[in-house]
Design a protein around this motif. Structure first.
Motif, PDB file in Angstrom:
ATOM      1  N   LEU A   1       0.827  -1.206   0.000  1.00  0.00           N
ATOM      2  CA  LEU A   1       0.000   0.000   0.000  1.00  0.00           C
ATOM      3  C   LEU A   1       0.865   1.261   0.000  1.00  0.00           C
ATOM      4  O   LEU A   1       0.488   2.283  -0.575  1.00  0.00           O
ATOM      5  N   ALA A   2       2.021   1.171   0.625  1.00  0.00           N
ATOM      6  CA  ALA A   2       2.899   2.335   0.719  1.00  0.00           C
ATOM      7  C   ALA A   2       3.387   2.779  -0.652  1.00  0.00           C
ATOM      8  O   ALA A   2       3.745   3.940  -0.838  1.00  0.00           O
ATOM      9  N   GLY A   3       3.387   1.861  -1.613  1.00  0.00           N
ATOM     10  CA  GLY A   3       3.839   2.210  -2.951  1.00  0.00           C
ATOM     11  C   GLY A   3       2.765   2.800  -3.829  1.00  0.00           C
ATOM     12  O   GLY A   3       3.016   3.118  -4.990  1.00  0.00           O
ATOM     13  N   LEU A   4       1.555   2.953  -3.298  1.00  0.00           N
ATOM     14  CA  LEU A   4       0.439   3.497  -4.068  1.00  0.00           C
ATOM     15  C   LEU A   4       0.156   4.930  -3.645  1.00  0.00           C
ATOM     16  O   LEU A   4       0.525   5.356  -2.546  1.00  0.00           O
ATOM     17  N   THR A   5      -0.495   5.654  -4.493  1.00  0.00           N
ATOM     18  CA  THR A   5      -0.869   7.023  -4.149  1.00  0.00           C
ATOM     19  C   THR A   5      -2.289   7.306  -4.600  1.00  0.00           C
ATOM     20  O   THR A   5      -2.817   6.638  -5.497  1.00  0.00           O
ATOM     21  N   GLY A   6      -2.907   8.276  -3.975  1.00  0.00           N
ATOM     22  CA  GLY A   6      -4.201   8.790  -4.412  1.00  0.00           C
ATOM     23  C   GLY A   6      -5.272   7.753  -4.592  1.00  0.00           C
ATOM     24  O   GLY A   6      -5.557   6.947  -3.693  1.00  0.00           O
ATOM     25  N   GLU A   7      -5.877   7.752  -5.768  1.00  0.00           N
ATOM     26  CA  GLU A   7      -7.026   6.899  -6.056  1.00  0.00           C
ATOM     27  C   GLU A   7      -6.672   5.421  -5.975  1.00  0.00           C
ATOM     28  O   GLU A   7      -7.494   4.604  -5.560  1.00  0.00           O
ATOM     29  N   GLU A   8      -5.441   5.063  -6.331  1.00  0.00           N
ATOM     30  CA  GLU A   8      -5.026   3.659  -6.263  1.00  0.00           C
ATOM     31  C   GLU A   8      -5.105   3.140  -4.827  1.00  0.00           C
ATOM     32  O   GLU A   8      -5.555   2.025  -4.579  1.00  0.00           O
ATOM     33  N   ARG A   9      -4.655   3.959  -3.892  1.00  0.00           N
ATOM     34  CA  ARG A   9      -4.679   3.538  -2.488  1.00  0.00           C
ATOM     35  C   ARG A   9      -6.114   3.392  -1.994  1.00  0.00           C
ATOM     36  O   ARG A   9      -6.440   2.441  -1.287  1.00  0.00           O
ATOM     37  N   SER A  10      -6.994   4.309  -2.370  1.00  0.00           N
ATOM     38  CA  SER A  10      -8.403   4.218  -1.973  1.00  0.00           C
ATOM     39  C   SER A  10      -9.034   2.939  -2.511  1.00  0.00           C
ATOM     40  O   SER A  10      -9.758   2.234  -1.797  1.00  0.00           O
ATOM     41  N   GLU A  11      -8.768   2.641  -3.777  1.00  0.00           N
ATOM     42  CA  GLU A  11      -9.329   1.434  -4.394  1.00  0.00           C
ATOM     43  C   GLU A  11      -8.784   0.178  -3.728  1.00  0.00           C
ATOM     44  O   GLU A  11      -9.517  -0.795  -3.507  1.00  0.00           O
ATOM     45  N   ALA A  12      -7.490   0.179  -3.403  1.00  0.00           N
ATOM     46  CA  ALA A  12      -6.891  -0.988  -2.759  1.00  0.00           C
ATOM     47  C   ALA A  12      -7.492  -1.223  -1.376  1.00  0.00           C
ATOM     48  O   ALA A  12      -7.754  -2.372  -0.988  1.00  0.00           O
ATOM     49  N   LEU A  13      -7.727  -0.151  -0.630  1.00  0.00           N
ATOM     50  CA  LEU A  13      -8.306  -0.287   0.700  1.00  0.00           C
ATOM     51  C   LEU A  13      -9.746  -0.786   0.626  1.00  0.00           C
ATOM     52  O   LEU A  13     -10.156  -1.643   1.416  1.00  0.00           O
ATOM     53  N   LEU A  14     -10.512  -0.266  -0.316  1.00  0.00           N
ATOM     54  CA  LEU A  14     -11.887  -0.731  -0.468  1.00  0.00           C
ATOM     55  C   LEU A  14     -11.911  -2.199  -0.869  1.00  0.00           C
ATOM     56  O   LEU A  14     -12.730  -2.975  -0.381  1.00  0.00           O
ATOM     57  N   ASP A  15     -10.989  -2.586  -1.749  1.00  0.00           N
ATOM     58  CA  ASP A  15     -10.902  -3.988  -2.152  1.00  0.00           C
ATOM     59  C   ASP A  15     -10.550  -4.869  -0.958  1.00  0.00           C
ATOM     60  O   ASP A  15     -11.080  -5.975  -0.799  1.00  0.00           O
ATOM     61  N   LEU A  16      -9.655  -4.379  -0.096  1.00  0.00           N
ATOM     62  CA  LEU A  16      -9.287  -5.127   1.106  1.00  0.00           C
ATOM     63  C   LEU A  16     -10.503  -5.308   2.015  1.00  0.00           C
ATOM     64  O   LEU A  16     -10.765  -6.413   2.511  1.00  0.00           O
ATOM     65  N   VAL A  17     -11.240  -4.235   2.246  1.00  0.00           N
ATOM     66  CA  VAL A  17     -12.417  -4.304   3.117  1.00  0.00           C
ATOM     67  C   VAL A  17     -13.441  -5.274   2.551  1.00  0.00           C
ATOM     68  O   VAL A  17     -13.999  -6.107   3.282  1.00  0.00           O
ATOM     69  N   ARG A  18     -13.684  -5.224   1.260  1.00  0.00           N
ATOM     70  CA  ARG A  18     -14.669  -6.113   0.634  1.00  0.00           C
ATOM     71  C   ARG A  18     -14.202  -7.563   0.689  1.00  0.00           C
ATOM     72  O   ARG A  18     -14.988  -8.480   0.930  1.00  0.00           O
ATOM     73  N   THR A  19     -12.903  -7.796   0.480  1.00  0.00           N
ATOM     74  CA  THR A  19     -12.357  -9.157   0.524  1.00  0.00           C
ATOM     75  C   THR A  19     -12.477  -9.747   1.922  1.00  0.00           C
ATOM     76  O   THR A  19     -12.901 -10.888   2.094  1.00  0.00           O
ATOM     77  N   GLU A  20     -12.088  -8.968   2.944  1.00  0.00           N
ATOM     78  CA  GLU A  20     -12.152  -9.478   4.316  1.00  0.00           C
ATOM     79  C   GLU A  20     -13.602  -9.619   4.773  1.00  0.00           C
ATOM     80  O   GLU A  20     -13.926 -10.535   5.530  1.00  0.00           O
TER      81      GLU A  20
END
Length: 301
Positions: free
Chosen positions: A208-227
C-alpha cells in the motif's frame, strides 16, 4: 446524540437496583442451605472489584451480587493493571467481548487477547474447539490433552507466502512427447502469476505504501470487501456491496470485531473496537482506513 449505545433486553426484573429488595426474603429462602467451598481457581469478584480470598459465596453474597452495582469496568481495569492479557468469556453467547476488548486495549498498552467459548445457535463441541483454536493461534497456551488424548496430531508444513485465492498452475495440462517426464510444476507456471507469488511475500501495508491517491483508496476498499466476504463466508468479494450496511447483511457484534481484527492485522495499525458501528458500510470503513494509513506516512515525512 450523546454517543451512548443502548438497547432494550427482554427481562421482567430490575437487577442491581432497589427493586431487588422486594424479593430479599424470597431469595434468602431459596438460597438457604448453600454450603460453599473454597475455590480451587482464584476468583475476582465484580461485586467487590477485588479478589475473593475467604469471603464465603453463600446466599447473602449472591443476594448482594444481584442487588448491587456490577463493577465490571473497574474489575477489568484492575486485572489489566495486574498484568492479565487474556480474557475468555465462558458463556452460551459472548456479549461482553467488545467492552472487555475496548477497556483492555485502551488501558494495557500491550497486545490483549479476548475470546469466547460458544455462540448462539452454534453451541456444539466443534464451536468450542474452534474458539480454543482461535486462542491458540493468538499465542495462548492451552492444554489440548482432554481434546486430543495422548496422541498429538502431526504438524503440517505451511507455505512461506500468504494464501492467495487464485490458482497458480495452468489447468488440465498433460505434458506429452520427449522430455515430458523431466517437466516439473514450475514449467507450467504462468510468468505473471509467478511474479504475483513473489510479490505476495510483501505485507499489504508495504504494498500500500507504494500506491498514491485513487489507487490507495481502491486498494483499501478492495481489502475491506475481501475481508468482509471472508467473514461472511462468501466465495468472492464481488458479493459485497460497497454501500450496504454490515449489520443489514448478517454481521453482529462478534463478526464486527472479527473484521476489525483482520483489517488491523493486514494494515499493521490500531483500529477502534467500534469500527463497524461508527463506519457502518465497506466504503465508509475504507475511507476511515485511508486516514489511518496516511498517519504513519505523515509522521515519517
Amino acid at each position: 446524540t450523546d454517543g451512548i449505545r443502548a438497547r432494550k433486553i427482554p427481562v421482567d426484573y430490575a437487577s442491581h437496583t432497589s427493586h431487588v429488595e422486594r424479593i430479599e426474603d424470597e431469595l434468602a429462602r431459596v438460597l438457604d442451605g448453600l454450603a460453599p467451598h473454597p475455590p480451587t481457581i482464584p476468583l475476582f469478584s465484580t461485586l467487590r472489584a477485588d479478589w475473593l480470598d475467604t469471603t464465603p459465596l453463600d446466599g447473602r453474597y449472591w443476594y448482594s451480587n444481584l442487588r448491587h452495582q456490577v463493577r465490571f469496568g473497574e474489575s477489568v481495569e484492575k486485572l489489566v493493571d495486574a498484568g492479565f492479557r487474556t480474557f475468555v468469556e465462558i458463556s452460551a453467547h459472548p456479549v461482553l467481548n467488545m467492552p472487555v476488548r475496548e477497556i483492555a486495549e485502551g488501558r494495557a498498552g500491550a497486545p490483549t487477547v479476548v475470546g469466547g467459548s460458544l455462540r448462539r445457535n452454534d453451541g456444539d463441541l466443534q464451536r468450542f474447539l474452534t474458539s480454543a483454536a482461535e486462542l491458540h493461534v493468538r499465542g495462548v497456551a492451552l492444554d489440548w490433552a482432554p481434546a486430543l488424548g495422548e496422541t498429538r496430531p502431526p504438524r503440517v508444513e505451511l507455505p512461506t507466502y500468504p494464501f492467495q485465492r487464485r490458482q497458480y498452475w495452468l489447468a488440465q495440462v498433460q505434458p506429452t512427447g520427449a522430455g515430458a517426464a523431466g517437466l516439473s510444476a514450475a514449467d507450467f507456471t504462468d510468468p505473471e502469476e509467478e511474479n504475483d507469488m513473489t510479490s505476495s511475500e510483501e505485507s499489504f501495508a508495504e504494498r500500500l505504501a507504494g500506491l498514491t491517491g485513487e489507487e490507495r483508496s481502491e486498494a483499501l476498499l478492495d481489502l475491506v470487501r475481501t475481508e468482509t466476504a471472508a467473514v461472511l463466508g462468501h466465495a468472492d468479494a464481488d458479493e459485497v456491496d460497497d454501500d450496504e450496511a454490515f449489520f443489514d447483511v448478517g454481521f453482529n457484534s462478534l463478526t464486527a470485531v472479527e473484521l476489525r481484527n483482520r483489517l488491523a492485522e493486514e494494515l499493521a495499525v490500531e483500529l477502534p473496537v467500534m469500527l463497524l458501528f461508527d463506519h457502518p458500510t465497506p466504503s465508509m470503513v475504507a475511507e476511515f482506513l485511508l486516514g489511518k494509513v496516511a498517519e504513519p506516512a505523515a509522521a515519517q515525512a
